[in-house]
Write a protein that holds these residues in place. Structure first.
Motif, PDB file in Angstrom:
ATOM      1  N   ASP A   1     -30.479 -27.838  50.248  1.00 24.55           N
ATOM      2  CA  ASP A   1     -30.124 -26.688  49.719  1.00 24.55           C
ATOM      3  C   ASP A   1     -31.645 -25.941  50.119  1.00 24.55           C
ATOM      4  O   ASP A   1     -32.679 -26.561  50.690  1.00 24.55           O
ATOM      5  CB  ASP A   1     -29.969 -26.635  48.169  1.00 24.55           C
ATOM      6  CG  ASP A   1     -30.948 -27.448  47.362  1.00 24.55           C
ATOM      7  OD1 ASP A   1     -31.993 -27.690  47.986  1.00 24.55           O
ATOM      8  OD2 ASP A   1     -30.686 -27.538  46.103  1.00 24.55           O
TER       9      ASP A   1
ATOM     10  N   ASN B   1     -32.036 -20.383  44.218  1.00 30.74           N
ATOM     11  CA  ASN B   1     -30.953 -21.017  43.303  1.00 30.74           C
ATOM     12  C   ASN B   1     -29.595 -20.440  44.065  1.00 30.74           C
ATOM     13  O   ASN B   1     -28.627 -21.354  43.908  1.00 30.74           O
ATOM     14  CB  ASN B   1     -31.038 -20.776  42.143  1.00 30.74           C
ATOM     15  CG  ASN B   1     -32.203 -21.481  41.417  1.00 30.74           C
ATOM     16  OD1 ASN B   1     -32.462 -22.675  42.091  1.00 30.74           O
ATOM     17  ND2 ASN B   1     -32.701 -21.213  40.331  1.00 30.74           N
TER      18      ASN B   1
ATOM     19  N   GLY C   1     -29.502 -19.924  47.344  1.00 30.78           N
ATOM     20  CA  GLY C   1     -29.606 -20.502  48.692  1.00 30.78           C
ATOM     21  C   GLY C   1     -30.296 -19.492  49.764  1.00 30.78           C
ATOM     22  O   GLY C   1     -30.159 -19.442  51.028  1.00 30.78           O
TER      23      GLY C   1
ATOM     24  N   GLU D   1     -25.744 -24.852  52.966  1.00 21.98           N
ATOM     25  CA  GLU D   1     -25.821 -26.374  52.462  1.00 21.98           C
ATOM     26  C   GLU D   1     -24.676 -27.273  53.043  1.00 21.98           C
ATOM     27  O   GLU D   1     -25.051 -28.250  53.265  1.00 21.98           O
ATOM     28  CB  GLU D   1     -25.940 -26.335  50.890  1.00 21.98           C
ATOM     29  CG  GLU D   1     -26.445 -27.441  50.266  1.00 21.98           C
ATOM     30  CD  GLU D   1     -26.446 -27.359  48.747  1.00 21.98           C
ATOM     31  OE1 GLU D   1     -26.336 -26.306  48.294  1.00 21.98           O
ATOM     32  OE2 GLU D   1     -26.449 -28.538  48.287  1.00 21.98           O
TER      33      GLU D   1
END
Ligand SMILES: *Cc1c(COP(=O)(O)O)cnc(C)c1O
Length: 370
Positions: free
Chosen positions: A316, A339, A341, A310
């Protein structure tokens, strides 16, 4: 162009896994052709159901089997079969049956939703689910204490959806069932091993035809002869609302045959090769890091694990997932860890050339960010 596009749906590239929500499996040509042929003739359905059950029973090494529309129907019909025990007037009353012996004991960590709640399928078969223990802790005594004259069966759910720790293992549950002379049903919907649970001593085992077996929308329950007979009788009751077509029965038989002969080593090697090729290319893209990762549950599945940086990209993993899905074709990835990545690509449902389309789309998304 696929027929789904003809009616205005988007083409799908499935890199997520065996997902019922995406239509479960794509059939081998041989299975599809066999189904086409099956659709051209008539069959005496009772005889077909009997014969198909016998053929499946040989593959899974059970006494007998009953074809169904899937594992969910298998559970409902198994429960109904146990409660009604061959009595036709009881069969016609299911699920509203005034019977004391209709309790089905399930561990609390197994009371999951596979797309619908497991306990609802028990209820559909006229059973009353009795959840025992706590969501993350069930002991043998919880099961023993719940057993009474009202107990019709125990049920064990083998699935990644279930709580994996703190549950009573299947072997122990089978022991408890045997000790009390109560049947035990195993839901093995997506399991790859078609013999294991029968060999362990389960009385009835439910499978999906469209998951590991790669068959059409179908399923079966295999197990003890008398219990299977009682399952089949449900086609005069609730089974009518879960009727499996002759084409699907024949497709299931062909799919099981191919499944039993397939060289899984070779298939796994090919999948690994495809993922390694994609790994090399994805690693050239800015902000993405790719590596091969084996399945968390230790199965022989080697997925591509893509980590989204990110800091470098300014977006993301969920942004990338959304872009992949909203394009045309729509690309589905495996997103349990998005969540943190990470995006996974599952090689099993990909068709030849899909890896290249995924790579092109990733390149586009990344370049649009620059
Ligand atoms: C998929 C699944 C089911 C339902 O199977 P169908 O063949 O779609 O009816 C039931 N139980 C578990 C654990 C599942 O994963």
């Amino acid at each position: 162009m696929e027929v789904y596009e003809e009616i205005g749906l988007k083409r799908i590239i499935n890199g997520s896994g065996k997902m019922t929500a995406l239509g479960a499996s794509v059939l081998d040509d041989e299975v599809a052709e066999y189904m086409g042929k099956a659709s051209k003739g008539y069959a005496d359905m009772d005889s077909l159901i009997d014969r198909a059950g016998k053929i499946i029973a040989e593959y899974v090494e059970a006494e007998d089997a009953c074809v169904t529309t899937g594992a969910a129907a298998s559970i409902a019909m198994s429960v109904a079969g146990i409660i009604t025990n061959g009595d036709i007037s009881k069969i016609e009353k299911i699920p509203f049956i005034d019977e004391d012996k209709k309790e089905i004991i399930i561990q609390k960590g197994h009371s999951v939703n596979f797309g619908a709640p497991i306990v609802q399928m028990i209820g559909l078969g006229g059973g009353e689910p009795i959840e025992v223990g706590q969501a993350n802790s069930v002991k043998a005594h919880h099961i023993e204490e719940a057993i009474s004259e009202k107990t019709a069966a125990l049920i064990y759910i083998k699935s990644h959806h279930c709580v994996q720790k703190g549950m009573v293992p299947l072997k122990d549950m089978i022991g408890i069932a045997k000790k009390h002379g109560i049947p035990i049903i195993v839901d093995a919907a997506a399991e790859e091993d078609l013999k294991k649970y029968i060999h362990l001593g389960a009385d009835l085992v439910a499978y999906s035809g469209g998951k590991a077996i790669c068959g059409p929308t179908s399923g079966f329950v295999a197990g003890k002869k008398e219990l299977i007979n009682n399952c089949k009788l449900q086609y005069k009751g609730i089974g009518r609302a879960m009727k499996v077509g002759k084409e699907n029965i024949m497709g299931l038989l062909k799919a099981i045959d191919l499944y039993s002969k397939k060289d899984s080593k070779l298939i796994i090697e090919e999948q690994k090769k495809t993922m390694k090729g994609l790994e090399k290319e994805v690693n050239k893209l800015k902000g993405l890091k790719a590596a091969i990762a084996q399945d968390e549950a230790g199965r022989e599945i080697y997925r591509l694990k893509i980590s989204v940086d990110e800091g470098v990209l300014g977006v993301d993993a969920n942004y990338i997932i959304d872009k992949l899905e909203s394009g045309n074709p729509s690309i589905y990835t495996r997103n349990h860890y998005s969540n943190i990545g990470i995006i996974y690509i599952d090689p099993r449902p990909l068709k030849v050339g899909d890896d290249e389309i995924i790579l092109e789309r990733l390149k586009e998304i990344i370049s649009e960010l620059a």
